[in-house]
Design a protein around this motif. Sequence first.
Motif, PDB file in Angstrom:
ATOM      1  N   GLU A  12       0.837  -1.194   0.000  1.00 52.56           N
ATOM      2  CA  GLU A  12       0.000   0.000   0.000  1.00 52.56           C
ATOM      3  C   GLU A  12       0.876   1.250   0.000  1.00 52.56           C
ATOM      4  O   GLU A  12       1.901   1.296   0.673  1.00 52.56           O
ATOM      5  CB  GLU A  12      -0.865   0.053   1.264  1.00 52.56           C
ATOM      6  CG  GLU A  12      -2.061  -0.851   1.239  1.00 52.56           C
ATOM      7  CD  GLU A  12      -2.897  -0.628   2.484  1.00 52.56           C
ATOM      8  OE1 GLU A  12      -3.985  -0.046   2.356  1.00 52.56           O
ATOM      9  OE2 GLU A  12      -2.454  -1.029   3.567  1.00 52.56           O
ATOM     10  N   SER A  13       0.433   2.259  -0.735  1.00 56.18           N
ATOM     11  CA  SER A  13       1.118   3.548  -0.686  1.00 56.18           C
ATOM     12  C   SER A  13       0.154   4.642  -1.119  1.00 56.18           C
ATOM     13  O   SER A  13      -0.844   4.379  -1.787  1.00 56.18           O
ATOM     14  CB  SER A  13       2.363   3.554  -1.570  1.00 56.18           C
ATOM     15  OG  SER A  13       2.006   3.441  -2.928  1.00 56.18           O
ATOM     16  N   LYS A  14       0.475   5.865  -0.699  1.00 52.14           N
ATOM     17  CA  LYS A  14      -0.360   7.011  -1.041  1.00 52.14           C
ATOM     18  C   LYS A  14       0.552   8.234  -1.196  1.00 52.14           C
ATOM     19  O   LYS A  14       0.875   8.897  -0.223  1.00 52.14           O
ATOM     20  CB  LYS A  14      -1.409   7.241   0.040  1.00 52.14           C
ATOM     21  CG  LYS A  14      -2.467   8.240  -0.391  1.00 52.14           C
ATOM     22  CD  LYS A  14      -3.696   8.068   0.463  1.00 52.14           C
ATOM     23  CE  LYS A  14      -4.866   8.821  -0.058  1.00 52.14           C
ATOM     24  NZ  LYS A  14      -5.471   8.280  -1.249  1.00 52.14           N
ATOM     25  N   PRO A  15       0.979   8.493  -2.435  1.00 48.44           N
ATOM     26  CA  PRO A  15       1.824   9.676  -2.644  1.00 48.44           C
ATOM     27  C   PRO A  15       1.031  10.958  -2.410  1.00 48.44           C
ATOM     28  O   PRO A  15      -0.200  10.914  -2.466  1.00 48.44           O
ATOM     29  CB  PRO A  15       2.259   9.540  -4.107  1.00 48.44           C
ATOM     30  CG  PRO A  15       1.302   8.602  -4.740  1.00 48.44           C
ATOM     31  CD  PRO A  15       0.703   7.750  -3.647  1.00 48.44           C
ATOM     32  N   PRO A  16       1.724  12.067  -2.182  1.00 46.38           N
ATOM     33  CA  PRO A  16       3.176  12.197  -2.089  1.00 46.38           C
ATOM     34  C   PRO A  16       3.725  11.597  -0.797  1.00 46.38           C
ATOM     35  O   PRO A  16       3.010  11.468   0.191  1.00 46.38           O
ATOM     36  CB  PRO A  16       3.404  13.697  -2.154  1.00 46.38           C
ATOM     37  CG  PRO A  16       2.117  14.339  -1.765  1.00 46.38           C
ATOM     38  CD  PRO A  16       1.026  13.358  -2.078  1.00 46.38           C
ATOM     39  N   PHE A  17       5.026  11.282  -0.850  1.00 47.80           N
ATOM     40  CA  PHE A  17       5.700  10.609   0.253  1.00 47.80           C
ATOM     41  C   PHE A  17       6.587  11.585   1.019  1.00 47.80           C
ATOM     42  O   PHE A  17       7.096  12.548   0.444  1.00 47.80           O
ATOM     43  CB  PHE A  17       6.580   9.472  -0.288  1.00 47.80           C
ATOM     44  CG  PHE A  17       5.829   8.502  -1.169  1.00 47.80           C
ATOM     45  CD1 PHE A  17       4.847   7.681  -0.639  1.00 47.80           C
ATOM     46  CD2 PHE A  17       6.097   8.418  -2.526  1.00 47.80           C
ATOM     47  CE1 PHE A  17       4.149   6.788  -1.439  1.00 47.80           C
ATOM     48  CE2 PHE A  17       5.406   7.527  -3.338  1.00 47.80           C
ATOM     49  CZ  PHE A  17       4.424   6.722  -2.792  1.00 47.80           C
TER      50      PHE A  17
END
Length: 154
Positions: free
Chosen positions: A4-9
């Motif tokens: 799982e990821s949700k930019p911006p980082f």
Amino acid sequence: MATESKPPFPPFTRETAQIKVKAAQDAWNTKKPEVVQFAYTPDSIWRNRDTFLQGREEIVKFLTEKWAKEDGYRLRKELFAFTDNKIAVQFWYEWHDQSGQWWRTYGLEDWTFADNGLMRKRQMSGNDVKISEEERWFKEGVDVNSVDISEKHW
């Protein structure tokens, strides 16, 4: 989920912190807990006023109950400060209770993000102020970002 990821980082810049703030505003204005939950890590820790939560299941339950009570909910968030993996937000939202009384909630949030861009900690402090229909800023059809909020409310 590890993928799982949700930019911006993080680490954040002013521009990427602003993107995170407005994305959160837009998600919360949907009033859909099942959508909002995915901005947070599966084990995210929350303090919302006097309520302490952990994990997406508790977040969904909390938001479902919140938005069942806060009719007409409309929110605006603004970037207050940021550094590395943290963002502070000032917010205002309006809602009415079951009797039809309108309220404006003023508050601050402190967010900490994981490397994958999901929020791993959220702390919120807020105060509710009774307002009249005439005092409302975020009436239906008004873009919450276009409202000029004077310095006395910041």
